[in-house]
Design a protein around this motif. Structure first.
Motif, PDB file in Angstrom:
ATOM      1  N   LYS A 204       9.155  -6.853   5.070  1.00  0.00           N
ATOM      2  CA  LYS A 204       8.633  -6.444   3.757  1.00  0.00           C
ATOM      3  C   LYS A 204       7.703  -7.491   3.158  1.00  0.00           C
ATOM      4  N   ALA A 205       7.001  -8.219   4.013  1.00  0.00           N
ATOM      5  CA  ALA A 205       6.089  -9.257   3.501  1.00  0.00           C
ATOM      6  C   ALA A 205       5.017  -8.663   2.603  1.00  0.00           C
ATOM      7  N   ASP A 206       4.676  -7.377   2.832  1.00  0.00           N
ATOM      8  CA  ASP A 206       3.641  -6.752   2.009  1.00  0.00           C
ATOM      9  C   ASP A 206       4.073  -6.576   0.560  1.00  0.00           C
ATOM     10  N   SER A 207       5.376  -6.674   0.285  1.00  0.00           N
ATOM     11  CA  SER A 207       5.839  -6.610  -1.102  1.00  0.00           C
ATOM     12  C   SER A 207       6.227  -7.988  -1.647  1.00  0.00           C
ATOM     13  N   LEU A 208       6.165  -9.014  -0.781  1.00  0.00           N
ATOM     14  CA  LEU A 208       6.559 -10.369  -1.193  1.00  0.00           C
ATOM     15  C   LEU A 208       5.368 -11.285  -1.453  1.00  0.00           C
ATOM     16  N   PHE A 209       4.292 -11.099  -0.694  1.00  0.00           N
ATOM     17  CA  PHE A 209       3.155 -12.016  -0.761  1.00  0.00           C
ATOM     18  C   PHE A 209       1.878 -11.224  -1.066  1.00  0.00           C
TER      19      PHE A 209
ATOM     20  N   SER B 218       0.815  -1.224   0.000  1.00  0.00           N
ATOM     21  CA  SER B 218       0.000   0.000   0.000  1.00  0.00           C
ATOM     22  C   SER B 218       0.845   1.268   0.000  1.00  0.00           C
ATOM     23  N   LYS B 219       2.066   1.177   0.550  1.00  0.00           N
ATOM     24  CA  LYS B 219       2.927   2.367   0.614  1.00  0.00           C
ATOM     25  C   LYS B 219       3.423   2.796  -0.764  1.00  0.00           C
TER      26      LYS B 219
ATOM     27  N   SER C 289      -2.572  -5.181   3.604  1.00  0.00           N
ATOM     28  CA  SER C 289      -1.987  -3.850   3.732  1.00  0.00           C
ATOM     29  C   SER C 289      -2.913  -2.789   3.145  1.00  0.00           C
ATOM     30  N   ILE C 290      -3.484  -3.079   1.999  1.00  0.00           N
ATOM     31  CA  ILE C 290      -4.402  -2.136   1.337  1.00  0.00           C
ATOM     32  C   ILE C 290      -5.656  -1.916   2.186  1.00  0.00           C
TER      33      ILE C 290
ATOM     34  N   GLU D 208      -7.795   2.840  -2.941  1.00  0.00           N
ATOM     35  CA  GLU D 208      -9.251   2.739  -2.834  1.00  0.00           C
ATOM     36  C   GLU D 208      -9.833   1.891  -3.969  1.00  0.00           C
ATOM     37  N   ASN D 209      -9.270   2.050  -5.152  1.00  0.00           N
ATOM     38  CA  ASN D 209      -9.730   1.260  -6.289  1.00  0.00           C
ATOM     39  C   ASN D 209      -9.463  -0.227  -6.055  1.00  0.00           C
ATOM     40  N   LEU D 210      -8.271  -0.541  -5.511  1.00  0.00           N
ATOM     41  CA  LEU D 210      -7.941  -1.943  -5.241  1.00  0.00           C
ATOM     42  C   LEU D 210      -8.794  -2.509  -4.111  1.00  0.00           C
ATOM     43  N   PHE D 211      -9.092  -1.682  -3.105  1.00  0.00           N
ATOM     44  CA  PHE D 211      -9.966  -2.164  -2.040  1.00  0.00           C
ATOM     45  C   PHE D 211     -11.345  -2.527  -2.600  1.00  0.00           C
ATOM     46  N   LEU D 212     -11.864  -1.709  -3.503  1.00  0.00           N
ATOM     47  CA  LEU D 212     -13.165  -1.998  -4.110  1.00  0.00           C
ATOM     48  C   LEU D 212     -13.109  -3.282  -4.923  1.00  0.00           C
TER      49      LEU D 212
END
Length: 307
Positions: A168-173, A68-69, A180-181, A77-81
């Motif tokens: 950095k799991a949010d960029s690996l998985f 998300s960063k 994260s989003i 917001e688009n990805l959350f939707l």
């Protein structure tokens, strides 16, 4: 889901959840955990999980979820939707920890630091997924503290579930990216939709990033510091930035069990005692005309004359 549901009540921590897809109750699932808002002195911290069947990992990846960063607010917001529309195989849950909850826990007599609070929030969300019948087989987590110790702690707490803790799991998985989003979107809406007490008037919402080293944030903290009651509950009063301003600008408080050492004595002499705020005598039968201070209204406190 209506994004306005992410707007937080001032001092209340809460849990927000999506429906659990039927597929997650019948197939082996993976789950990702991440947080948003760990560092800011303003606003809540939000822990999020996202889960889906292991067989749907590629479909989740194809939604183009990312850390998300690295995304703009509009992209998040688009990805959350998109995630919310994929409810046939994607589920999520969020734990919103209010600033008041964070600070009260961190300053209690028994040491309870931010890492412990974060671990407990994550464990509570994983347990929630299991209690809802999610057939959990894999958990991926962005580390808080030493990765090996955190992984061991979660593995012992959830035997039979393969736990992977990585920086950095949010960029690996992708499943962690999705969590994260969700967490970041929730925090953004909670901050934007924060309801301040009426006696603050029209509150300036240009408080910068909310991080302690931001000059705009520091100016905002100084502007809305009450010398007796401190800050609105939008502020994490346990953060050193807030504490420093309170020590220098607010009335000193004397507790009966304070040690009479030189440092504390000097601090009390430097600042006017808070008791002086209440020392003005009032005529007998006087009825106050001022409004009740937000400190009391936020905590739902009222005057009583009988018990």
């Amino acid at each position: 889901m209506d994004l306005s549901a992410f707007e937080a009540d001032n001092s209340v921590s809460c849990r927000l959840t999506s429906p659990v897809p039927d597929a997650c109750r019948t197939e082996d699932c993976c789950l990702g955990i991440d947080e948003a808002g760990r560092g800011p002195v303003l606003g809540p911290m939000v822990y999020g999980i996202c889960f889906c069947p292991v067989s749907k990992k590629e479909e989740l990846k194809n939604l183009n979820v990312a850390d998300s960063k690295t995304l703009t607010e509009a992209e998040r917001e688009n990805l959350f939707l998109k995630l919310d529309k994929a409810k046939s195989f994607v589920g999520w849950a969020l734990q919103v920890l209010s600033p008041n909850t964070i600070s009260t826990n961190m300053l209690q007599r028994v040491k309870y630091n931010l890492n412990a609070l974060s671990h407990d929030a994550a464990i509570g969300l994983v347990q929630y997924a299991l209690d809802c019948g999610v057939q959990l087989k894999e958990v991926f987590v962005d580390t808080v503290g030493p990765a090996e110790k955190y992984e061991e702690k979660l593995s012992k707490r959830f035997p039979g579930v393969k736990v992977t803790v990585r920086p950095k799991a949010d960029s690996l998985f992708p499943v962690v990216s999705a969590a994260s989003i969700c967490a970041k979107v929730a925090r953004d809406h909670a901050v934007k939709g924060w309801t301040f007490a009426e006696d603050l008037g029209e509150v300036d919402t240009d408080y910068g990033s909310g991080y302690p080293n931001d000059p705009k944030t520091k100016s905002w903290l100084l502007k809305y510091l009450d010398p007796v009651f401190g800050y609105p509950q939008f502020v994490r009063f346990s953060w050193s930035t807030a504490q420093t301003l309170l020590d220098s600008k607010a009335f000193a408080v004397h507790w009966d069990d304070d040690e009479e050492d030189g440092e504390k004595g000097a601090a009390r002499q430097k600042n006017t005692s808070m008791l002086s705020y209440f020392s003005h005598s009032k005529p007998k039968g006087h009825s106050p005309t001022h409004k009740t201070h937000r400190f009391f209204t936020e905590r739902r406190l009222q005057n009583v004359d009988t018990f």
